[in-house]
Design an enzyme around this catalytic site. Structure first.
Site, PDB file in Angstrom:
ATOM      1  N   CYS A  67     -16.329   2.805   1.592  1.00  0.00           N
ATOM      2  CA  CYS A  67     -15.177   1.924   1.817  1.00  0.00           C
ATOM      3  C   CYS A  67     -14.561   2.123   3.194  1.00  0.00           C
ATOM      4  O   CYS A  67     -13.850   1.251   3.675  1.00  0.00           O
ATOM      5  CB  CYS A  67     -14.126   2.163   0.733  1.00  0.00           C
ATOM      6  SG  CYS A  67     -13.603   3.878   0.598  1.00  0.00           S
ATOM      7  N   GLN A  85     -10.490  -3.589  -2.430  1.00  0.00           N
ATOM      8  CA  GLN A  85     -11.718  -2.990  -1.883  1.00  0.00           C
ATOM      9  C   GLN A  85     -12.919  -3.309  -2.779  1.00  0.00           C
ATOM     10  O   GLN A  85     -14.024  -3.583  -2.304  1.00  0.00           O
ATOM     11  CB  GLN A  85     -11.538  -1.468  -1.756  1.00  0.00           C
ATOM     12  CG  GLN A  85     -12.776  -0.742  -1.273  1.00  0.00           C
ATOM     13  CD  GLN A  85     -13.125  -1.028   0.181  1.00  0.00           C
ATOM     14  OE1 GLN A  85     -12.255  -0.952   1.048  1.00  0.00           O
ATOM     15  NE2 GLN A  85     -14.369  -1.372   0.466  1.00  0.00           N
ATOM     16  N   ARG A 124       0.871  -1.190   0.000  1.00  0.00           N
ATOM     17  CA  ARG A 124       0.000   0.000   0.000  1.00  0.00           C
ATOM     18  C   ARG A 124       0.891   1.218   0.000  1.00  0.00           C
ATOM     19  O   ARG A 124       1.813   1.325   0.809  1.00  0.00           O
ATOM     20  CB  ARG A 124      -0.896   0.036   1.239  1.00  0.00           C
ATOM     21  CG  ARG A 124      -1.461   1.452   1.463  1.00  0.00           C
ATOM     22  CD  ARG A 124      -2.474   1.573   2.537  1.00  0.00           C
ATOM     23  NE  ARG A 124      -3.715   0.928   2.157  1.00  0.00           N
ATOM     24  CZ  ARG A 124      -4.882   1.207   2.724  1.00  0.00           C
ATOM     25  NH1 ARG A 124      -4.963   2.134   3.667  1.00  0.00           N
ATOM     26  NH2 ARG A 124      -5.969   0.578   2.342  1.00  0.00           N
ATOM     27  N   ARG A 178     -13.747  -7.371   3.444  1.00  0.00           N
ATOM     28  CA  ARG A 178     -12.337  -7.164   3.075  1.00  0.00           C
ATOM     29  C   ARG A 178     -11.536  -8.407   3.440  1.00  0.00           C
ATOM     30  O   ARG A 178     -10.656  -8.829   2.703  1.00  0.00           O
ATOM     31  CB  ARG A 178     -11.740  -5.949   3.802  1.00  0.00           C
ATOM     32  CG  ARG A 178     -12.404  -4.608   3.541  1.00  0.00           C
ATOM     33  CD  ARG A 178     -12.334  -4.186   2.089  1.00  0.00           C
ATOM     34  NE  ARG A 178     -10.994  -4.256   1.527  1.00  0.00           N
ATOM     35  CZ  ARG A 178     -10.004  -3.413   1.820  1.00  0.00           C
ATOM     36  NH1 ARG A 178     -10.186  -2.403   2.643  1.00  0.00           N
ATOM     37  NH2 ARG A 178      -8.802  -3.555   1.272  1.00  0.00           N
ATOM     38  N   HIS A 208      -7.600   0.778  -6.043  1.00  0.00           N
ATOM     39  CA  HIS A 208      -7.781   0.056  -4.773  1.00  0.00           C
ATOM     40  C   HIS A 208      -8.582  -1.222  -5.058  1.00  0.00           C
ATOM     41  O   HIS A 208      -9.725  -1.368  -4.625  1.00  0.00           O
ATOM     42  CB  HIS A 208      -8.502   0.969  -3.773  1.00  0.00           C
ATOM     43  CG  HIS A 208      -8.468   0.481  -2.358  1.00  0.00           C
ATOM     44  ND1 HIS A 208      -7.680  -0.573  -1.946  1.00  0.00           N
ATOM     45  CD2 HIS A 208      -9.130   0.910  -1.245  1.00  0.00           C
ATOM     46  CE1 HIS A 208      -7.852  -0.749  -0.646  1.00  0.00           C
ATOM     47  NE2 HIS A 208      -8.741   0.114  -0.203  1.00  0.00           N
ATOM     48  N   ASP A 221     -16.905   8.208  -1.038  1.00  0.00           N
ATOM     49  CA  ASP A 221     -15.597   8.038  -0.393  1.00  0.00           C
ATOM     50  C   ASP A 221     -15.195   9.417   0.140  1.00  0.00           C
ATOM     51  O   ASP A 221     -15.838  10.432  -0.191  1.00  0.00           O
ATOM     52  CB  ASP A 221     -14.586   7.508  -1.436  1.00  0.00           C
ATOM     53  CG  ASP A 221     -13.198   7.249  -0.864  1.00  0.00           C
ATOM     54  OD1 ASP A 221     -13.069   7.138   0.374  1.00  0.00           O
ATOM     55  OD2 ASP A 221     -12.234   7.159  -1.657  1.00  0.00           O
TER      56      ASP A 221
HETATM   57  N1  NVA Z   1      -9.633   7.333  -1.450  1.00  0.00           N
HETATM   58  C1  NVA Z   1      -9.242   6.909  -0.122  1.00  0.00           C
HETATM   59  C2  NVA Z   1      -9.563   5.471   0.074  1.00  0.00           C
HETATM   60  C3  NVA Z   1      -9.294   4.950   1.467  1.00  0.00           C
HETATM   61  C4  NVA Z   1      -9.592   3.500   1.624  1.00  0.00           C
HETATM   62  C5  NVA Z   1      -7.780   7.186   0.075  1.00  0.00           C
HETATM   63  O1  NVA Z   1      -6.983   6.898  -0.833  1.00  0.00           O
HETATM   64  O2  NVA Z   1      -7.416   7.711   1.116  1.00  0.00           O
HETATM   65  N1   CP Z   2     -11.082   0.763   3.097  1.00  0.00           N
HETATM   66  C1   CP Z   2      -9.791   0.658   3.440  1.00  0.00           C
HETATM   67  O1   CP Z   2      -8.922   0.378   2.616  1.00  0.00           O
HETATM   68  O2   CP Z   2      -9.555   0.882   4.740  1.00  0.00           O
HETATM   69  P1   CP Z   2      -8.100   1.044   5.399  1.00  0.00           P
HETATM   70  O3   CP Z   2      -7.530   2.322   4.873  1.00  0.00           O
HETATM   71  O4   CP Z   2      -8.385   1.103   6.885  1.00  0.00           O
HETATM   72  O5   CP Z   2      -7.259  -0.134   5.029  1.00  0.00           O
END
Ligand code: NVA
Ligand code: CP
Length: 315
Positions: A269, A136, A106, A297, A133, A228
């Site tokens: 999410c 997800q 990540r 998840r 992502h 989101d």
């Molecule tokens: N768009 C958000 C998704 C978090 C799961 C981010 O990248 O922070």
């Molecule tokens: N939805 C999601 O990816 O959550 P986290 O950022 O907590 O992993």
């Protein structure tokens, strides 16, 4: 279906049948866990979990998914390794590939996860990048399937920041599986034209519609409304600008009523910023579905690891 040895970087790389297989495997593993049966599909495997950005759900899902199936997860946070700082990504990837059986990443640049996959020689799974992502989306599709019993032909509306990793990946996942997909966002936050064109080509194959629009009337008829955060990780300085731009796109009671479908579900999410992209009232009303998504998840991520690392077959 044989996905052994494959990386999971974006749903673009997977066919409708392959995505459906992963959803089926996830539902199977979920059912197994609910019956108290844990497996050993990943016994003896060592899994690296690299996180440049923080995470609750993704980290926990990978960790528990490993342990449930007998693997050893190793968390490597942003200050634990040299990735891209004192060591090139290519070299870190080659070292990790000699020691680990699979690598989750990540972080910021999508190119980093691509390089890890290219140079490590083991399956690499994208736990979120600035662009995509994909794990997800598997959880979201599984949740939709649980709610409605089918996916093909559902009307899905994503509202908010239309060019972030979630919008991009939802657009790919929905059009690959024949879910009508609407991205409702101000023009300044519309997705990349090249990706939209690619998703139109998927929609043509599966017979669904994809539209990118500013027109709030397009919420009418939605079976699922998804949003989101307005500022993704790494964009915190844009908060004021985004709030001004996206305030009319907040998911509140009147927007949910505008769907004209009392059965419409709201999805997120997580993590959520209540009062921004969604009101507390809508969030709490749909909490059951939202936390099903979060739980899923685990089952979907476990399915990705099992499918790409083992010979496991559903009985
Ligand atoms: N768009 C958000 C998704 C978090 C799961 C981010 O990248 O922070
Ligand atoms: N939805 C999601 O990816 O959550 P986290 O950022 O907590 O992993």
């Amino acid at each position: 279906m044989n996905l052994k040895g494959r990386s999971f970087l974006t749903l673009k790389d997977f066919s409708k049948d392959e995505i459906e297989y992963l959803l089926e495997l996830a539902a199977h593993l979920k059912n197994k866990k609910k019956r108290g049966i844990l497996g050993d599909a990943l016994k003896g495997k060592n899994i690296a979990l690299i996180f440049e950005k923080p995470s609750t759900r993704t980290r926990c899902a990978f960790t528990i998914g490993c342990i449930d199936e007998g693997a050893h997860p190793e968390y490597l946070g942003k200050n634990d390794i040299q990735l891209g700082h004192k060591e090139s990504i290519e070299d870190t990837a080659r070292v990790m590939g000699r020691m680990f059986d699979g690598i989750e990443f990540r972080g910021f640049k999508h190119e980093t996860v691509e390089k890890l996959a290219k140079y490590s020689n083991v399956p690499v799974w994208n736990g979120l990048t600035d662009r995509y992502h994909p794990t997800q989306i598997l959880a979201d599709l599984l949740t939709l399937k649980e709610q409605f019993g089918y996916l093909q032909g559902l009307h899905f509306v994503y509202i908010g920041d239309g060019r972030n990793n979630m919008a991009n990946s939802l657009m790919i996942g929905c059009t690959k599986l024949g879910v009508h997909c609407t991205i409702l966002a101000p023009k300044a936050l519309w997705p990349d034209e090249e990706l939209v064109a690619l998703c139109h080509s998927y929609a043509e194959i599966t017979g669904c519609e994809l539209q990118i629009t500013e027109d709030m009337e397009k919420i009418v008829g939605a079976d699922a409304v998804y949003t989101d955060v307005w500022c993704s990780m790494g964009e915190e300085e844009k908060a004021a600008e985004r709030i001004a731009l996206l305030k009319p796109y907040q998911v509140n009671k009147s927007l949910m009523e505008k769907t004209g479908k009392p059965s419409a579900v709201f999805m997120h999410c997580l993590p959520a910023v209540k009062g921004n992209e969604v009101t507390e009232e809508v969030f709490e009303k749909h909490a059951e579905v939202i936390f099903d998504q979060a739980e899923n998840r685990l089952h979907t991520i476990k399915a990705v690891m099992v499918a790409t690392l083992s010979d496991y077959r559903m009985d």
